[in-house]
Design a protein around this motif. Structure first.
Motif, PDB file in Angstrom:
ATOM      1  N   ALA A 199       0.794  -1.291  -0.052  1.00 52.06           N
ATOM      2  CA  ALA A 199      -0.033   0.018  -0.047  1.00 52.06           C
ATOM      3  C   ALA A 199       1.124   1.329   0.176  1.00 52.06           C
ATOM      4  O   ALA A 199       0.683   2.276  -0.617  1.00 52.06           O
ATOM      5  CB  ALA A 199      -0.876  -0.026   1.235  1.00 52.06           C
ATOM      6  N   GLY A 200       1.999   1.151   0.820  1.00 51.70           N
ATOM      7  CA  GLY A 200       2.874   2.403   0.742  1.00 51.70           C
ATOM      8  C   GLY A 200       3.449   2.694  -0.503  1.00 51.70           C
ATOM      9  O   GLY A 200       3.825   3.902  -0.946  1.00 51.70           O
ATOM     10  N   ARG A 201       3.458   1.792  -1.543  1.00 52.52           N
ATOM     11  CA  ARG A 201       3.968   1.717  -2.785  1.00 52.52           C
ATOM     12  C   ARG A 201       3.068   2.108  -3.821  1.00 52.52           C
ATOM     13  O   ARG A 201       3.205   1.914  -5.082  1.00 52.52           O
ATOM     14  CB  ARG A 201       4.937   0.542  -3.331  1.00 52.52           C
ATOM     15  CG  ARG A 201       6.057   0.275  -2.328  1.00 52.52           C
ATOM     16  CD  ARG A 201       7.000  -0.987  -2.698  1.00 52.52           C
ATOM     17  NE  ARG A 201       7.406  -0.818  -3.916  1.00 52.52           N
ATOM     18  CZ  ARG A 201       7.850  -1.557  -4.683  1.00 52.52           C
ATOM     19  NH1 ARG A 201       7.781  -2.858  -4.384  1.00 52.52           N
ATOM     20  NH2 ARG A 201       8.250  -1.637  -6.038  1.00 52.52           N
ATOM     21  N   GLY A 202       1.699   2.484  -3.255  1.00 50.01           N
ATOM     22  CA  GLY A 202       0.751   2.673  -4.335  1.00 50.01           C
ATOM     23  C   GLY A 202      -0.203   1.840  -4.677  1.00 50.01           C
ATOM     24  O   GLY A 202      -0.783   1.904  -5.425  1.00 50.01           O
ATOM     25  N   HIS A 203      -0.287   0.379  -4.100  1.00 51.06           N
ATOM     26  CA  HIS A 203      -1.054  -0.633  -4.704  1.00 51.06           C
ATOM     27  C   HIS A 203      -2.388  -0.326  -3.944  1.00 51.06           C
ATOM     28  O   HIS A 203      -2.531  -0.816  -2.799  1.00 51.06           O
ATOM     29  CB  HIS A 203      -0.211  -2.224  -4.073  1.00 51.06           C
ATOM     30  CG  HIS A 203      -0.819  -3.216  -4.941  1.00 51.06           C
ATOM     31  ND1 HIS A 203      -2.227  -3.909  -4.386  1.00 51.06           N
ATOM     32  CD2 HIS A 203      -0.381  -3.996  -5.856  1.00 51.06           C
ATOM     33  CE1 HIS A 203      -2.497  -4.722  -5.407  1.00 51.06           C
ATOM     34  NE2 HIS A 203      -1.446  -5.030  -6.165  1.00 51.06           N
ATOM     35  N   LEU A 204      -3.402  -0.219  -4.745  1.00 54.07           N
ATOM     36  CA  LEU A 204      -4.717   0.048  -4.062  1.00 54.07           C
ATOM     37  C   LEU A 204      -5.297  -1.036  -3.479  1.00 54.07           C
ATOM     38  O   LEU A 204      -6.243  -0.857  -2.633  1.00 54.07           O
ATOM     39  CB  LEU A 204      -5.494   0.829  -5.491  1.00 54.07           C
ATOM     40  CG  LEU A 204      -5.171   2.079  -6.026  1.00 54.07           C
ATOM     41  CD1 LEU A 204      -6.277   2.494  -6.876  1.00 54.07           C
ATOM     42  CD2 LEU A 204      -4.807   3.134  -4.843  1.00 54.07           C
ATOM     43  N   MET A 205      -5.443  -2.000  -4.101  1.00 53.11           N
ATOM     44  CA  MET A 205      -6.040  -3.388  -3.353  1.00 53.11           C
ATOM     45  C   MET A 205      -5.346  -3.748  -2.166  1.00 53.11           C
ATOM     46  O   MET A 205      -6.068  -4.085  -1.060  1.00 53.11           O
ATOM     47  CB  MET A 205      -6.198  -4.573  -4.334  1.00 53.11           C
ATOM     48  CG  MET A 205      -6.813  -5.657  -3.799  1.00 53.11           C
ATOM     49  SD  MET A 205      -8.679  -5.359  -3.331  1.00 53.11           S
ATOM     50  CE  MET A 205      -9.217  -5.594  -4.969  1.00 53.11           C
ATOM     51  N   ALA A 206      -4.080  -3.513  -1.851  1.00 50.52           N
ATOM     52  CA  ALA A 206      -3.450  -3.665  -0.806  1.00 50.52           C
ATOM     53  C   ALA A 206      -3.976  -2.765   0.435  1.00 50.52           C
ATOM     54  O   ALA A 206      -4.133  -2.749   1.420  1.00 50.52           O
ATOM     55  CB  ALA A 206      -1.860  -3.737  -1.040  1.00 50.52           C
ATOM     56  N   ARG A 207      -4.152  -1.375  -0.100  1.00 46.77           N
ATOM     57  CA  ARG A 207      -4.614  -0.365   0.906  1.00 46.77           C
ATOM     58  C   ARG A 207      -6.143  -0.559   1.126  1.00 46.77           C
ATOM     59  O   ARG A 207      -6.428  -0.754   2.143  1.00 46.77           O
ATOM     60  CB  ARG A 207      -4.637   0.750  -0.018  1.00 46.77           C
ATOM     61  CG  ARG A 207      -5.187   2.205   0.793  1.00 46.77           C
ATOM     62  CD  ARG A 207      -4.476   2.570   1.995  1.00 46.77           C
ATOM     63  NE  ARG A 207      -3.256   2.978   1.387  1.00 46.77           N
ATOM     64  CZ  ARG A 207      -2.291   3.463   2.194  1.00 46.77           C
ATOM     65  NH1 ARG A 207      -2.363   3.513   3.635  1.00 46.77           N
ATOM     66  NH2 ARG A 207      -1.120   4.143   1.511  1.00 46.77           N
ATOM     67  N   ASN A 208      -6.561  -1.265   0.103  1.00 48.50           N
ATOM     68  CA  ASN A 208      -8.240  -1.716   0.460  1.00 48.50           C
ATOM     69  C   ASN A 208      -8.108  -2.806   1.642  1.00 48.50           C
ATOM     70  O   ASN A 208      -9.010  -3.023   2.497  1.00 48.50           O
ATOM     71  CB  ASN A 208      -8.708  -2.340  -0.620  1.00 48.50           C
ATOM     72  CG  ASN A 208     -10.253  -2.995  -0.309  1.00 48.50           C
ATOM     73  OD1 ASN A 208     -11.169  -2.167  -0.172  1.00 48.50           O
ATOM     74  ND2 ASN A 208     -10.624  -4.059  -0.449  1.00 48.50           N
ATOM     75  N   MET A 209      -7.073  -3.643   1.848  1.00 54.42           N
ATOM     76  CA  MET A 209      -6.837  -4.963   2.500  1.00 54.42           C
ATOM     77  C   MET A 209      -6.483  -4.546   3.643  1.00 54.42           C
ATOM     78  O   MET A 209      -6.637  -5.103   4.743  1.00 54.42           O
ATOM     79  CB  MET A 209      -6.059  -6.012   1.804  1.00 54.42           C
ATOM     80  CG  MET A 209      -6.798  -6.826   0.619  1.00 54.42           C
ATOM     81  SD  MET A 209      -8.131  -7.552   0.900  1.00 54.42           S
ATOM     82  CE  MET A 209      -7.989  -8.567   2.418  1.00 54.42           C
ATOM     83  N   LEU A 210      -5.774  -3.274   3.749  1.00 55.92           N
ATOM     84  CA  LEU A 210      -5.320  -2.919   4.967  1.00 55.92           C
ATOM     85  C   LEU A 210      -6.682  -2.473   5.925  1.00 55.92           C
ATOM     86  O   LEU A 210      -6.646  -2.847   6.949  1.00 55.92           O
ATOM     87  CB  LEU A 210      -4.472  -1.544   4.789  1.00 55.92           C
ATOM     88  CG  LEU A 210      -3.012  -1.832   4.711  1.00 55.92           C
ATOM     89  CD1 LEU A 210      -2.283  -0.530   4.619  1.00 55.92           C
ATOM     90  CD2 LEU A 210      -2.394  -2.561   5.934  1.00 55.92           C
ATOM     91  N   GLY A 211      -7.574  -1.833   5.120  1.00 58.30           N
ATOM     92  CA  GLY A 211      -8.897  -1.286   5.657  1.00 58.30           C
ATOM     93  C   GLY A 211      -9.747  -2.505   6.041  1.00 58.30           C
ATOM     94  O   GLY A 211     -10.329  -2.782   7.195  1.00 58.30           O
ATOM     95  N   ARG A 212      -9.510  -3.957   5.155  1.00 57.82           N
ATOM     96  CA  ARG A 212     -10.400  -4.868   5.764  1.00 57.82           C
ATOM     97  C   ARG A 212      -9.744  -5.428   6.996  1.00 57.82           C
ATOM     98  O   ARG A 212     -10.388  -6.040   7.942  1.00 57.82           O
ATOM     99  CB  ARG A 212     -10.197  -5.812   4.648  1.00 57.82           C
ATOM    100  CG  ARG A 212     -11.096  -5.603   3.363  1.00 57.82           C
ATOM    101  CD  ARG A 212     -12.289  -6.073   3.509  1.00 57.82           C
ATOM    102  NE  ARG A 212     -12.705  -7.369   3.510  1.00 57.82           N
ATOM    103  CZ  ARG A 212     -13.662  -8.104   3.539  1.00 57.82           C
ATOM    104  NH1 ARG A 212     -14.805  -7.504   4.094  1.00 57.82           N
ATOM    105  NH2 ARG A 212     -13.640  -9.328   3.532  1.00 57.82           N
ATOM    106  N   CYS A 213      -8.554  -5.468   7.169  1.00 59.24           N
ATOM    107  CA  CYS A 213      -7.779  -6.042   8.213  1.00 59.24           C
ATOM    108  C   CYS A 213      -8.160  -5.044   9.369  1.00 59.24           C
ATOM    109  O   CYS A 213      -8.467  -5.671  10.624  1.00 59.24           O
ATOM    110  CB  CYS A 213      -5.979  -5.943   8.213  1.00 59.24           C
ATOM    111  SG  CYS A 213      -5.569  -7.346   6.780  1.00 59.24           S
ATOM    112  N   HIS A 214      -8.070  -3.914   9.316  1.00 56.53           N
ATOM    113  CA  HIS A 214      -8.433  -3.047  10.620  1.00 56.53           C
ATOM    114  C   HIS A 214      -9.861  -2.938  10.963  1.00 56.53           C
ATOM    115  O   HIS A 214     -10.375  -2.952  11.969  1.00 56.53           O
ATOM    116  CB  HIS A 214      -7.892  -1.508  10.453  1.00 56.53           C
ATOM    117  CG  HIS A 214      -6.435  -1.537  10.368  1.00 56.53           C
ATOM    118  ND1 HIS A 214      -5.877  -1.383  11.724  1.00 56.53           N
ATOM    119  CD2 HIS A 214      -5.775  -1.096   9.711  1.00 56.53           C
ATOM    120  CE1 HIS A 214      -4.559  -1.121  11.617  1.00 56.53           C
ATOM    121  NE2 HIS A 214      -4.410  -0.980  10.179  1.00 56.53           N
ATOM    122  N   GLU A 215     -10.848  -3.387   9.774  1.00 51.23           N
ATOM    123  CA  GLU A 215     -12.073  -3.474  10.110  1.00 51.23           C
ATOM    124  C   GLU A 215     -12.612  -4.732  10.781  1.00 51.23           C
ATOM    125  O   GLU A 215     -13.436  -4.527  11.805  1.00 51.23           O
ATOM    126  CB  GLU A 215     -13.127  -3.234   8.890  1.00 51.23           C
ATOM    127  CG  GLU A 215     -14.256  -3.605   8.957  1.00 51.23           C
ATOM    128  CD  GLU A 215     -15.143  -3.502   7.769  1.00 51.23           C
ATOM    129  OE1 GLU A 215     -16.574  -3.786   7.869  1.00 51.23           O
ATOM    130  OE2 GLU A 215     -14.755  -3.370   6.529  1.00 51.23           O
TER     131      GLU A 215
END
Length: 252
Positions: A71-87
């Motif tokens: 996500a830190g390198r701009g991968h959008l689905m990884a950013r979305n999955m960070l959200g899923r993990c925190h949710e």
């Protein structure tokens, strides 16, 4: 056992996807190599297989770390999955506010899955204030991008006339598109419309598809909803829904 992998085998994303189906352990080794070499797609995929325990030992905290790297390198689905993990508290303490922040970043960048997940938080007031107007707008944006689950929820807003004029014709069309897109909830919604129109045979086809793909929570609700059906064809399906619910519950 060690694996000898060609460079092109490590970096070919479509090849990795096929390998995950055929040989999860071998694919995991390839993904590990590619992630270590800095391939952002592999880093995101490594997070996913660590989260799922697919071909590699499940490790949710490590999955969270790799999602963060990608996500830190701009991968959008990884950013979305960070959200899923925190949710959901996968590898961390559940925090819907942090989840909403990640979803918002990926939403603003145009990712349909993030739009859907962020809209779910807005619709339920988890981590953010309830805002059905914004949720509806995000479901519509994602639906127009082809996101099947968002199509179903857009149909629900239009059917119920919640924060928008009721439009049963448009709702039916979105339910149909969701069903054809493979969403089991959309298949159930479209079946309900068909049943109301008296097209029971067609409704049964979609109910069978929803039964095959539905998860436990969905099946519990759907089984109860079908229990009051009067048509014998749908009554028979209601029994199958209950049997499948019991089966999944016993394995949970």
């Amino acid at each position: 056992m060690s694996f000898q992998l060609r460079r092109e085998e490590v970096l070919d994303a479509s090849g990795l996807a096929a390998m995950l189906e055929e040989s999860p352990a071998r694919a995991a080794q390839a993904i590990l190599l590619a992630a270590g070499e800095g391939e952002v797609e592999a880093q995101a995929l490594l997070g996913q297989i660590l989260l799922d325990g697919h071909g590699i030992a499940q490790d949710q905290p490590l999955a969270l770390r790799w999602f963060g790297i990608a996500a830190g390198r701009g991968h959008l689905m990884a950013r979305n999955m960070l959200g899923r993990c925190h949710e959901h508290g996968w590898g961390c303490t559940a925090d819907a506010t942090i989840a909403a922040q990640h979803y918002r970043i990926a939403t603003d960048a145009g990712l349909d899955w993030a739009m859907y997940n962020f809209a779910n938080l807005l619709a339920t007031g988890r981590g953010v204030a309830v805002d059905h107007l914004q949720a509806l707008a995000l479901y519509r944006r994602a639906a127009e991008l082809g996101h099947a689950k968002s199509m179903n929820l857009l149909g629900r807003y239009l059917e119920e006339g919640q924060v928008c004029p009721a439009d049963p014709v448009a709702a039916r069309d979105w339910y149909r598109r969701s069903a054809e897109g493979g969403d089991f909830r959309g298949q159930f919604s479209f079946a309900a419309v068909l049943a109301d129109e008296g097209r029971i045979d067609e409704a049964v086809i979609w109910l069978e598809k929803a039964l095959a793909g539905g998860n436990l929570n969905f099946l519990r609700v759907a089984s109860e909803a079908l229990s009051s059906a009067t048509d014998p064809r749908i009554q028979a399906l209601a029994s199958r829904y209950q049997l499948r619910t019991d089966e999944l519950s016993s394995n949970a």
